[in-house]
Design an enzyme around this catalytic site. Structure first.
Site, short mmCIF file in Angstrom:
data_model
loop_
_atom_site.label_atom_id
_atom_site.label_comp_id
_atom_site.label_asym_id
_atom_site.label_seq_id
_atom_site.Cartn_x
_atom_site.Cartn_y
_atom_site.Cartn_z
CE LYS A 17 -10.22 -4.26 7.95
NZ LYS A 17 -9.82 -5.16 9.06
NE ARG A 90 -10.05 -12.32 8.17
CZ ARG A 90 -9.47 -11.25 7.65
NH1 ARG A 90 -9.76 -10.91 6.41
NH2 ARG A 90 -8.62 -10.53 8.34
NE ARG A 124 1.48 -0.79 2.58
CZ ARG A 124 0.30 -1.37 2.77
NH1 ARG A 124 -0.51 -0.91 3.70
NH2 ARG A 124 -0.07 -2.38 2.00
NE ARG A 157 3.61 -5.37 3.35
CZ ARG A 157 2.49 -5.49 4.08
NH1 ARG A 157 2.57 -6.02 5.28
NH2 ARG A 157 1.33 -5.07 3.60
NE ARG A 168 -3.16 -8.54 0.13
CZ ARG A 168 -2.71 -7.55 0.91
NH1 ARG A 168 -1.82 -6.69 0.43
NH2 ARG A 168 -3.17 -7.40 2.13
#
Length: 222
Positions: A17, A90, A124, A157, A168
């Site tokens: 995004k 949201r 990542r 992370r 998530r």
């Protein structure tokens, strides 16, 4: 006279995004309204709204829809060019409130397979001091585990772990489904499917070019 273009971009975490938004802003000169970034600035500057929002965040609860809508409405009220809203709405209540304030032209929905997102997150790596992000699959550092600029160690992370990412994504799907269904009812959702931002981007730009050309949308200031 050209109209203001009013758009929302939706996409799951790590769906690209941010990349797609930055390309839209660069090409079409829209105002990018990243609600999360602007709210963090309000909190940092200790404005009345930021102070109130921080109380909820510090308690680990969601900022109420009414407060978020008030904040976004204030941000949009001072924009005099076409805009792309990122990070809002949201919830279904927020979507209804935004629609009452602004009849959107389009909702850009990035549809990236969840398994691709999980794999992307696994690869990542982040340089914490600068926020630079690398990916071992398509944007690898020159030296594995080291930042290209400083040579300092990169970290992964905790919330990029596959099990955390899947949770998530499940939450995102459940929360966002009513929002997308609402916008589908007013026939403004455009779904852009793909596995990478480079695959999705040409479809997005073709769609937006059609709006700018056919509907005389103002791509920049009016």
């Amino acid at each position: 006279m050209a109209q203001l273009f009013k758009a929302v971009i939706l996409g799951a975490p790590a769906s690209g995004k941010g990349t797609i938004s930055s390309r839209i802003i660069s090409k079409f000169n829209f105002e990018h309204i990243s609600v999360g970034d602007r709210l963090r600035l309000q909190i940092k500057n200790k404005t009345p709204l930021g102070t109130e929002a921080k109380q909820y965040i510090d308690r680990g609860t969601l900022v109420p829809d009414t407060l978020m809508t008030k904040f976004v409405a204030g941000e949009l009220a001072v924009v005099n060019k076409s805009w792309l809203l990122d990070g809002f709405p949201r919830t279904l209540a927020q979507a209804h409130s935004l629609w009452d304030l602004h009849k959107l032209d389009i909702v850009i929905n990035l549809d990236v397979p969840f398994d691709v997102i999980v794999d992307r997150a696994k690869g990542r790596w982040i340089h914490l001091a600068s926020g630079r992000v690398y990916n071992s699959d398509f944007n690898a550092p020159k030296v594995f585990g080291k930042d290209d600029v400083t040579g300092e160690a990169l970290v992964q992370r905790e919330d990029d772990r596959p099990d955390v990412v899947r949770r998530r994504l499940d939450v995102y799907r459940e929360v966002t489904r009513p929002v997308i269904e609402f916008y589908q009812k007013v026939d403004i959702v455009q779904n852009f499917e793909g596995r990478t931002s480079d695959e999705i981007w040409p479809k997005v730009v073709d769609c937006l070019n059609a709006y700018v050309t056919d509907k005389k949308i103002a791509a920049g200031n009016v």
